[in-house]
Design a protein around this motif. Structure first.
Motif, PDB file in Angstrom:
ATOM      1  N   VAL A  29      -2.109   6.631  21.151  1.00 19.27           N
ATOM      2  CA  VAL A  29      -1.761   5.925  19.922  1.00 19.27           C
ATOM      3  C   VAL A  29      -1.102   6.853  18.902  1.00 19.27           C
ATOM      4  O   VAL A  29      -1.164   8.075  18.997  1.00 19.27           O
ATOM      5  N   SER A  30      -0.495   6.216  17.925  1.00 23.02           N
ATOM      6  CA  SER A  30      -0.026   6.869  16.711  1.00 23.02           C
ATOM      7  C   SER A  30      -1.035   6.488  15.631  1.00 23.02           C
ATOM      8  O   SER A  30      -1.391   5.313  15.503  1.00 23.02           O
ATOM      9  N   ILE A  31      -1.517   7.476  14.894  1.00 23.74           N
ATOM     10  CA  ILE A  31      -2.496   7.217  13.833  1.00 23.74           C
ATOM     11  C   ILE A  31      -1.866   7.579  12.501  1.00 23.74           C
ATOM     12  O   ILE A  31      -1.279   8.652  12.347  1.00 23.74           O
ATOM     13  N   ARG A  32      -1.986   6.667  11.529  1.00 20.94           N
ATOM     14  CA  ARG A  32      -1.486   6.910  10.180  1.00 20.94           C
ATOM     15  C   ARG A  32      -2.592   6.590   9.193  1.00 20.94           C
ATOM     16  O   ARG A  32      -3.365   5.652   9.393  1.00 20.94           O
ATOM     17  N   ALA A  33      -2.667   7.382   8.132  1.00 14.50           N
ATOM     18  CA  ALA A  33      -3.640   7.140   7.070  1.00 14.50           C
ATOM     19  C   ALA A  33      -2.899   7.088   5.742  1.00 14.50           C
ATOM     20  O   ALA A  33      -2.080   7.950   5.439  1.00 14.50           O
ATOM     21  N   ASN A  34      -3.179   6.056   4.960  1.00 14.68           N
ATOM     22  CA  ASN A  34      -2.661   5.936   3.601  1.00 14.68           C
ATOM     23  C   ASN A  34      -3.843   6.180   2.670  1.00 14.68           C
ATOM     24  O   ASN A  34      -4.876   5.525   2.793  1.00 14.68           O
ATOM     25  N   THR A  35      -3.688   7.142   1.767  1.00 15.62           N
ATOM     26  CA  THR A  35      -4.806   7.584   0.933  1.00 15.62           C
ATOM     27  C   THR A  35      -4.434   7.549  -0.542  1.00 15.62           C
ATOM     28  O   THR A  35      -3.318   7.911  -0.914  1.00 15.62           O
ATOM     29  N   VAL A  36      -5.374   7.111  -1.375  1.00 18.02           N
ATOM     30  CA  VAL A  36      -5.234   7.224  -2.827  1.00 18.02           C
ATOM     31  C   VAL A  36      -6.329   8.136  -3.346  1.00 18.02           C
ATOM     32  O   VAL A  36      -7.449   8.164  -2.817  1.00 18.02           O
ATOM     33  N   ALA A  37      -5.983   8.911  -4.376  1.00 17.23           N
ATOM     34  CA  ALA A  37      -6.933   9.803  -5.046  1.00 17.23           C
ATOM     35  C   ALA A  37      -7.279   9.183  -6.389  1.00 17.23           C
ATOM     36  O   ALA A  37      -6.404   8.652  -7.085  1.00 17.23           O
ATOM     37  N   LYS A  38      -8.561   9.278  -6.759  1.00 13.26           N
ATOM     38  CA  LYS A  38      -9.023   8.684  -8.014  1.00 13.26           C
ATOM     39  C   LYS A  38      -9.723   9.726  -8.872  1.00 13.26           C
ATOM     40  O   LYS A  38     -10.397  10.619  -8.356  1.00 13.26           O
ATOM     41  N   ASP A  39      -9.580   9.562 -10.173  1.00 13.89           N
ATOM     42  CA  ASP A  39     -10.285  10.441 -11.097  1.00 13.89           C
ATOM     43  C   ASP A  39     -11.701   9.912 -11.335  1.00 13.89           C
ATOM     44  O   ASP A  39     -12.103   8.906 -10.742  1.00 13.89           O
ATOM     45  N   GLY A  40     -12.452  10.566 -12.192  1.00 10.79           N
ATOM     46  CA  GLY A  40     -13.839  10.190 -12.463  1.00 10.79           C
ATOM     47  C   GLY A  40     -14.004   8.813 -13.077  1.00 10.79           C
ATOM     48  O   GLY A  40     -15.083   8.232 -13.030  1.00 10.79           O
ATOM     49  N   ASN A  41     -12.940   8.256 -13.655  1.00 13.26           N
ATOM     50  CA  ASN A  41     -12.984   6.910 -14.240  1.00 13.26           C
ATOM     51  C   ASN A  41     -12.514   5.840 -13.271  1.00 13.26           C
ATOM     52  O   ASN A  41     -12.405   4.671 -13.636  1.00 13.26           O
ATOM     53  N   GLY A  42     -12.208   6.230 -12.038  1.00 12.89           N
ATOM     54  CA  GLY A  42     -11.753   5.268 -11.034  1.00 12.89           C
ATOM     55  C   GLY A  42     -10.271   4.982 -11.083  1.00 12.89           C
ATOM     56  O   GLY A  42      -9.797   4.101 -10.367  1.00 12.89           O
ATOM     57  N   ASN A  43      -9.520   5.708 -11.914  1.00 16.61           N
ATOM     58  CA  ASN A  43      -8.078   5.506 -11.997  1.00 16.61           C
ATOM     59  C   ASN A  43      -7.381   6.226 -10.848  1.00 16.61           C
ATOM     60  O   ASN A  43      -7.732   7.356 -10.509  1.00 16.61           O
ATOM     61  N   ILE A  44      -6.375   5.580 -10.273  1.00 14.72           N
ATOM     62  CA  ILE A  44      -5.585   6.204  -9.219  1.00 14.72           C
ATOM     63  C   ILE A  44      -4.690   7.268  -9.847  1.00 14.72           C
ATOM     64  O   ILE A  44      -3.936   6.988 -10.776  1.00 14.72           O
TER      65      ILE A  44
END
Length: 175
Positions: free
Chosen positions: A26-41
């Protein structure tokens, strides 16, 4: 498994170690978001690896440049059947030797055919915490590791570490 670390210039790296539990390549892809302590992206990144053979583990790296103090990461994994290449990791072996400043890796192609784009990623840990990651190719001028050949490389993290995990990828075209 997932790890993260912040480097000395304020960028953060998120690492996912993913195992292909299917019986297909397979081909594996990951889409990731980082959040601060207030939950903001505060950042987003994609990472992918292919081909990933049945039962193989791979290491996906996401860089969040000039973003520090990330409180949380959320990711979505995608997998699709790989149609144009097969994993050749089963033909590769490696030895790992710790040095004062890093580690030397020697990768050997034990198969009968060349393996293309052989890449090794090292995760350096201190006290069980990821402190650095690096990667390099174990290939000749043809971007291959030929049958029976061994290529050696040294990776140096420039930070204190006490253990290393190492992951290999490599492929053969199917067309």
């Amino acid at each position: 498994e997932q790890y993260s670390y912040e480097n000395s210039i304020g960028s953060t790296y998120f690492v996912l170690v993913v195992r292909n539990n299917s019986d297909k390549t397979v081909s594996i892809r990951a889409n990731t978001v980082a959040k601060d302590g207030n939950g903001n992206i505060v950042g987003a990144a994609d990472g992918s690896e292919e081909p990933v053979g049945a039962g193989q583990e791979v290491c996906l790296l996401h860089g969040f440049f000039d973003i520090s103090d990330i409180a949380d990461f959320e990711y979505t994994l995608y997998a699709s059947e790989c149609r144009y290449s097969d994993s050749a990791v089963q033909d590769l072996s490696y030895t790992q030797n710790m040095t004062e400043n890093g580690a030397v890796f020697q990768v050997t192609n034990n198969g009968r055919e060349p393996v293309e784009f052989v890449e090794g990623r090292a995760l350096f840990f201190s006290g069980g915490r990821l402190v650095y990651s690096d990667s390099t190719y174990f290939t000749d001028d043809d971007s291959e590791l030929k049958s029976g050949n061994t290529i050696s490389k040294q990776l140096e993290p420039y930070v204190d570490f006490d253990s290393v995990q190492f992951y290999l990828t490599g492929r053969r075209q199917t067309w």
